[in-house]
Design a protein around this motif. Structure first.
Motif, PDB file in Angstrom:
ATOM      1  N   GLU A  17     -51.861  17.020  -5.669  1.00  0.00           N
ATOM      2  CA  GLU A  17     -51.596  17.086  -4.230  1.00  0.00           C
ATOM      3  C   GLU A  17     -52.038  15.813  -3.473  1.00  0.00           C
ATOM      4  O   GLU A  17     -53.199  15.448  -3.482  1.00  0.00           O
ATOM      5  CB  GLU A  17     -52.324  18.298  -3.630  1.00  0.00           C
ATOM      6  CG  GLU A  17     -52.153  18.460  -2.128  1.00  0.00           C
ATOM      7  CD  GLU A  17     -50.677  18.570  -1.715  1.00  0.00           C
ATOM      8  OE1 GLU A  17     -49.901  19.161  -2.474  1.00  0.00           O
ATOM      9  OE2 GLU A  17     -50.311  18.046  -0.643  1.00  0.00           O
ATOM     10  N   PRO A  18     -51.078  15.136  -2.797  1.00  0.00           N
ATOM     11  CA  PRO A  18     -51.446  13.938  -2.053  1.00  0.00           C
ATOM     12  C   PRO A  18     -51.669  14.168  -0.556  1.00  0.00           C
ATOM     13  O   PRO A  18     -52.324  13.384   0.104  1.00  0.00           O
ATOM     14  CB  PRO A  18     -50.218  13.038  -2.241  1.00  0.00           C
ATOM     15  CG  PRO A  18     -49.071  13.999  -2.365  1.00  0.00           C
ATOM     16  CD  PRO A  18     -49.614  15.284  -2.927  1.00  0.00           C
ATOM     17  N   ASN A  19     -51.118  15.251  -0.004  1.00  0.00           N
ATOM     18  CA  ASN A  19     -51.084  15.419   1.455  1.00  0.00           C
ATOM     19  C   ASN A  19     -52.165  16.336   1.998  1.00  0.00           C
ATOM     20  O   ASN A  19     -52.822  16.003   2.984  1.00  0.00           O
ATOM     21  CB  ASN A  19     -49.734  16.047   1.867  1.00  0.00           C
ATOM     22  CG  ASN A  19     -48.625  15.022   1.903  1.00  0.00           C
ATOM     23  OD1 ASN A  19     -48.884  13.830   1.857  1.00  0.00           O
ATOM     24  ND2 ASN A  19     -47.404  15.498   1.983  1.00  0.00           N
ATOM     25  N   ALA A  20     -52.265  17.525   1.413  1.00  0.00           N
ATOM     26  CA  ALA A  20     -53.114  18.555   2.003  1.00  0.00           C
ATOM     27  C   ALA A  20     -54.572  18.329   1.603  1.00  0.00           C
ATOM     28  O   ALA A  20     -55.154  19.058   0.817  1.00  0.00           O
ATOM     29  CB  ALA A  20     -52.639  19.942   1.563  1.00  0.00           C
ATOM     30  N   LEU A  21     -55.152  17.258   2.176  1.00  0.00           N
ATOM     31  CA  LEU A  21     -56.565  16.957   1.931  1.00  0.00           C
ATOM     32  C   LEU A  21     -57.354  17.435   3.143  1.00  0.00           C
ATOM     33  O   LEU A  21     -57.035  17.086   4.272  1.00  0.00           O
ATOM     34  CB  LEU A  21     -56.784  15.459   1.736  1.00  0.00           C
ATOM     35  CG  LEU A  21     -56.011  14.793   0.608  1.00  0.00           C
ATOM     36  CD1 LEU A  21     -56.452  13.339   0.447  1.00  0.00           C
ATOM     37  CD2 LEU A  21     -56.229  15.534  -0.711  1.00  0.00           C
ATOM     38  N   VAL A  22     -58.374  18.224   2.888  1.00  0.00           N
ATOM     39  CA  VAL A  22     -59.145  18.790   3.992  1.00  0.00           C
ATOM     40  C   VAL A  22     -60.631  18.608   3.700  1.00  0.00           C
ATOM     41  O   VAL A  22     -61.026  18.269   2.587  1.00  0.00           O
ATOM     42  CB  VAL A  22     -58.854  20.302   4.150  1.00  0.00           C
ATOM     43  CG1 VAL A  22     -57.402  20.529   4.538  1.00  0.00           C
ATOM     44  CG2 VAL A  22     -59.205  21.065   2.885  1.00  0.00           C
TER      45      VAL A  22
END
Lengths: 89, 986
Positions: free
Chosen positions: B66-71
């Motif tokens: 996953e590259p986008n959903a970083l939290v």
């Protein structure tokens, strides 16, 4: 991350137990040898790509000095022997 | 209705609810959810902002890539930024916040960067901010760093614990999907010790999202049965939540197990993460394949995701990615996604198949658009529609989710960690692992993509691994597959022709199609150069989704094949590993242990101020009532020792026991001076060189028996000298009969110095200590306290006073020191620390490592005569007589004192001739040690000065270049106190 060295006295142990001195190739000249030989022994070291014999000290184990023959590219270890055997040979 | 949760299906527990927050908003999910699946179920598709352009981004995958959903998850010391929402298991009370946005995820000022995008293209770091250079530090860099970013780390300490462990096995199986389980079953049934590791919370890999039947059962049930069999075998260990992140030499695999990352409050008695080093005789890499995104305009709008992820969210988590879904594919796998969605009651608006010839087996409701491509997407923070180009012309379609599948890239990272380069396979349109020794690649990771192929290749790999170990193996699979997909070799589609808007290749680093083609145009088309010029593949996901597409685009732009472009280098770590796991238990005092002398307790109760020297805590000085500065205490300690007596802890000196018939000969070869004729019962000062002729260390060695010596070294080189002696004994002269043992920690050693030291010591020592019976340099085992204890007594002196060093077994140290203090009370004995010790040794001109700085010879320090001229060999002899080391113009030891006793100077100051201006050439040497001498009432120093010994009495300038200070000084004899050593011999 890890390398395993098989100490001839203690068996397979992680590299963290060892301290590396470096190239085991140069032999200490005889007393009274010409300065050139001493210069080579003290300062001249090859840095080969491939097989190299090195002094490793099992500093966190049996505290014996070993000669490890390994590949500097792949880190494959070919043999490990006690340094006293090398000096005698 | 806001819920996207399907009414049935998936491995979640709908009977229980878990509450959590995202950006402060209270939400609920179920056990079995990841944060990503729970957010999707709540209708939240916007999960983050992109790195550079701050574009709204949703979740793209359901896994590690996953590259986008970083939290950021957690608070305080447990704050963990840049966590992939797809890998974070949901727990009750989870607090998650989005990143890289201000003031909020919905309304982000940074998105104005999109307007600047003409200036933020490939190589912008090198081009845009070139001039003026002075603005970099103050303006450009802070701006770039603030604008482009990931989550922020906490400044608070991590309250949790981590640990490291070793594991050994015959066969390590990496991945527990169809191939991994088949390999593990085969090897384990053959009797091999097997470890099977999987990065997810539940083992099973893609079987958990699979709807085909295996052996007549749903795939996930077949996986459960296989796992149950493995779990029951004593030779199998199943490690879930464990990412094997690297393959290192000697068949060692690094892995991190997330032991308690899925709970709100970790059990303090267990680590939160465990770093494994797994030594595996054989390994099977069954890490599967990663679905490739397709490069088209607006392919980053929230709602666009991998087709396989759409399927996983539906089948494993019971969540639909949208209410009206389209699929864009270059291969057959999207048809299974469409079938599953339709079975779950989700409308599939269209399957846009880039191939002209589409499968005839599709029987679902969805319309198939052959030879079609998505060229653009519509919507703001969520997908609203797509534009499709096909032979039939251009059409738009209203959809709220789009699954894309550009083919599959085998996950071969680990196989390349030891230097192997991936090999392009034109038939499979994929980079495959090179042939490597000790690691067998199987299943999707090998390009065997169908379930049957994957199981067969896994079973074959398990059998090969077992047979390599001499075991007899029967290949085992999970059963025959019904409804297996034939995955036709896809013709690669590196990018859609005629796309509109930005078509992203590397989502995490915001690299789009134009950046790569521009990079080729500007001469940076080489894969390694393009990577750095565009930053493609350089984000925390290391280009798991983007690298192969980028290579394809570079190949097209350069007019060559992907094989000719080649890949960048794969290196550990496969996914990010926390610093906590890498540090393990090595934190705080466990990172650097504290060494306390056996006399630490004695020093402490006498009020010592301690100083850290290496790992040791040494007593520095012992302040008494009313003393306001360290100097006051040190001056008193020095004067009292010189008038009465002092007790100093010298236990930290290195101590080495030397035994053997050739011990004398051995010492003769390691010291410059002669040791062969040292009588039993005597100590001698010795100087050791390195082979290059420079002084290495000094100390005393005493002969306690015919074949028994006791050596002391300096504190700093205790370990170094021991190692050096072992090298000499084992590697240089193994023919000598000599044995060495370190005894530094076995003895408590104390110096008792001062005119009254003998009378005090005599009160606890049974033997007669008169000068006649125990003269200077005497060394022997003595009886103490009327025969209750034995110790070793040495009549040696660092202070220059009548002095002894008494060594007793470490455990008795404190009691003996107490007894000496009591015995010497009436004589005024006081403890003294290493500061006073230092002052007294400078007063006597004794050297330490301030002088032995690695560049001095015996001659430099006035020891030329000590070097034996008769010994045939000693360490350093071969090089000591080199011309440069015998040069009479070498700086040599000399004393220095101020002309005006009220003036002082500092160590490190240069010695200049009177009247000359300071310069490098004018410097005749420098001050190596200095102290205030309370005996003389002024500062004194030792210095290494050219012609020093010949210049006693010469007036010089002592120049402190740091402060620009000049002190008028006088060169003098380096022995300031008792130059005739009368005090030693009383």
């Amino acid at each position: 991350m890890a390398s395993l060295i098989t100490c001839p006295h203690c068996g397979q142990r992680p590299k963290e137990e060892y301290t590396i001195k470096g190239d085991a190739g140069p032999k200490r000249p005889a007393p009274g040898a010409p300065e050139r030989e001493w210069f080579d022994y003290v300062y001249q070291r090859d840095n080969p790509r491939g097989t190299l014999q090195e002094f490793w000290h099992h500093s966190g184990g049996c505290r014996r000095w070993l000669v490890v023959t390994r590949d500097t590219v792949t880190h494959e270890v070919f043999s490990v022997s006690d340094a006293s055997e090398r000096a005698a040979s | 209705m806001s819920s996207y949760r399907l009414s049935r299906g998936g491995a979640i527990d709908r009977s229980q609810s878990l509450s959590f927050t995202f950006d402060g908003r209270a939400l609920t999910g179920h056990p079995g959810d990841t944060l990503a699946s729970a957010l999707l179920a709540n209708g939240i598709g916007l999960m983050g902002r992109s790195f550079k352009y701050h574009r709204p981004r949703g979740v793209l995958t359901a896994g590690a890539a996953e590259p986008n959903a970083l939290v950021t998850i957690g608070r305080g010391g447990r704050t963990e930024p840049n966590t992939r929402a797809t890998m974070a298991e949901l727990y009750a009370g989870m607090e998650a916040v989005s990143q890289n946005r201000w003031p909020s995820l919905d309304w982000d000022i940074g998105s104005l960067n999109s307007l600047l995008s003409p200036f933020l293209g490939a190589g912008f770091y090198y081009k845009t901010f070139m001039w003026p250079g002075a603005l970099w530090e103050k303006l450009y860099e802070p701006f770039i760093r603030r604008a482009a970013g990931l989550g922020k780390a906490s400044y608070e300490a991590d309250p949790d614990s981590y640990e490291k462990a070793w594991a050994h096995c015959d066969v390590l199986v990496i991945g527990s999907g169809a191939a991994g389980l088949s390999a593990a079953l085969t090897a384990a049934r053959a009797g091999a010790e097997v470890i099977i590791a999987d990065e997810k919370a539940a083992a099973g890999g893609s079987l958990l999202s699979e709807t085909s039947l295996i052996g007549g059962k749903p795939a996930h049930e077949a996986a459960q049965n296989a796992l149950a069999e493995l779990a029951a075998m004593p030779n199998v260990r199943i490690l879930t939540r464990t990412t094997v992140f690297g393959w290192f030499d000697s068949q060692v695999f690094g892995a991190v197990e997330r032991v308690q990352k899925h709970v709100a409050l970790p059990d303090p008695n267990r680590p939160v993460e465990r770093l494994w080093r797994i030594v595996a005789k054989q390994a099977v890499l069954a890490s599967g394949a990663e679905e490739r995104p397709i490069v088209f305009g607006g392919n980053d709008r929230p709602g666009v995701m991998m087709a396989g992820a759409v399927r996983t969210y539906a089948n494993q988590y019971g969540v639909t990615a949208g209410r009206r879904v389209a699929l864009f594919t270059t291969n057959d796998s999207a048809y299974a996604v469409a079938a599953d969605l339709e079975k779950s009651g989700v409308e599939v608006a269209a399957i846009i198949d880039n191939r002209g010839a589409v499968p005839t087996s599709w029987t679902g409701k969805a319309r198939v658009i052959p030879g079609g491509a998505v060229t653009a997407t519509a919507g703001g923070k969520a997908l609203e529609g797509i534009t499709i180009a096909s032979g039939a012309g251009i059409e738009t379609l209203e959809v709220d989710a789009l699954g894309m599948s550009g083919g599959w890239s085998p996950v071969i990272h680990l196989a390349c960690h030891r230097g192997g380069k991936p090999v392009w396979d034109a038939a499979k349109s994929a980079f495959l692992a090179p042939a490597v020794k000790g690691l067998i690649v199987a299943g999707g990771a090998k390009g065997d993509l169908t379930l049957s192929e994957a199981m067969l290749s896994g079973a074959a790999a398990g059998a090969s691994a077992a047979e390599a170990l001499g075991l007899k193996a029967e290949p085992a699979t999970l059963g025959a597959v019904e409804g297996d997909l034939s995955i036709a070799t896809p013709t690669p589609l590196w990018s859609v022709k005629g796309f509109k808007g930005k078509a992203f290749v590397d989502y995490q680093n915001d690299v789009h199609h134009k950046d790569l083609t521009q990079s080729v145009r500007e001469g940076y088309g080489d894969v390694e150069l393009a990577k750095r010029y565009t930053t493609n593949g350089m984000a925390t996901d290391q280009g798991k989704l983007s690298n192969v597409n980028a290579i394809g685009i570079l190949a097209e732009a350069r007019g060559v094949t992907p094989a000719e472009v080649g890949t960048t280098t794969f290196r550990p770590f496969y996914t990010p590993v926390s610093f906590g796991a890498l540090a393990g238990t090595g934190r705080g005092k466990h990172f650097q242990p504290v060494r306390q002398s056996p006399l630490h307790g004695w020093a402490k109760k006498n009020g010592a101020v301690f100083v850290e020297t290496g790992l040791w805590y040494r007593s520095s000085w012992f302040p008494r009532n009313g003393e306001t500065s360290w100097r006051e205490s040190v001056d008193r300690e020095v004067l009292n020792t010189r008038v009465n007596a002092g007790l100093c802890d010298v236990s930290t000196l290195g101590k080495i026991e030397i035994y053997g018939a050739d011990a004398a000969e051995f010492l003769n070869r390691v010291y410059v001076n002669a040791f062969a004729k040292l009588p039993v019962g005597k100590a001698r000062y010795g100087l050791m060189l390195r082979e290059d002729g420079m002084i290495y260390d000094d100390g005393t060695t005493s002969r306690l028996g015919e074949n028994h010596y006791f050596m002391t070294t300096t504190t700093a080189l205790a370990a170094g000298v021991m190692t050096h002696l072992e090298f000499c004994a084992q590697a240089l002269w193994p023919e000598l009969d000599v044995r060495l043992a370190s005894a530094t920690d076995q003895w408590a050693q104390m110096a008792i110095a001062g005119p009254k030291s003998r009378q005090i010591l005599q009160r606890i020592v049974d033997e007669d200590l008169s000068d006649a019976n125990f003269p200077f340099l005497g060394a022997k085992t003595v009886s103490l306290f009327g025969g209750r204890l034995e110790g070793r007594l040495f009549r040696i002196s660092f202070s220059g006073e009548l002095a002894y060093e008494l060594a007793v077994p470490a455990g008795y140290g404190e009691a003996v020191a107490d007894a000496l203090m009591e015995a010497g009370k009436a004589d005024g004995i006081q403890p003294y620390g290493v500061e006073a010790l230092g002052v007294m040794r400078i007063e006597k001109g004794h050297i330490t490592h301030n002088e032995i700085n690695g560049r001095v010879t015996p001659g430099d320090l006035g020891f030329a005569k000590m070097v034996s001229s008769t010994k045939p060999d000693f360490i350093g002899k071969g090089m000591l007589f080199r011309e440069g080391l015998q040069d009479p113009k070498r700086p040599r030891l000399v004393g220095v004192k101020p002309l005006d006793p009220a003036a002082g100077f500092k160590t490190g100051s240069h010695i200049l001739k009177k009247g000359v201006q300071p310069s490098l050439e004018a410097s005749a040497g420098y001050v190596t040690s200095s102290a205030y001498s309370p005996v003389l009432g002024h500062t004194i120093g030792l210095a290494l000065v050219v012609d020093g010994p010949e210049r006693h009495g010469e007036e010089v300038q002592i120049y402190n270049a740091l402060r620009g200070e000049f002190t008028a000084g006088l060169l003098c004899d380096p022995v300031f106190v008792d130059p005739r050593n009368e005090k030693l011999h009383v």
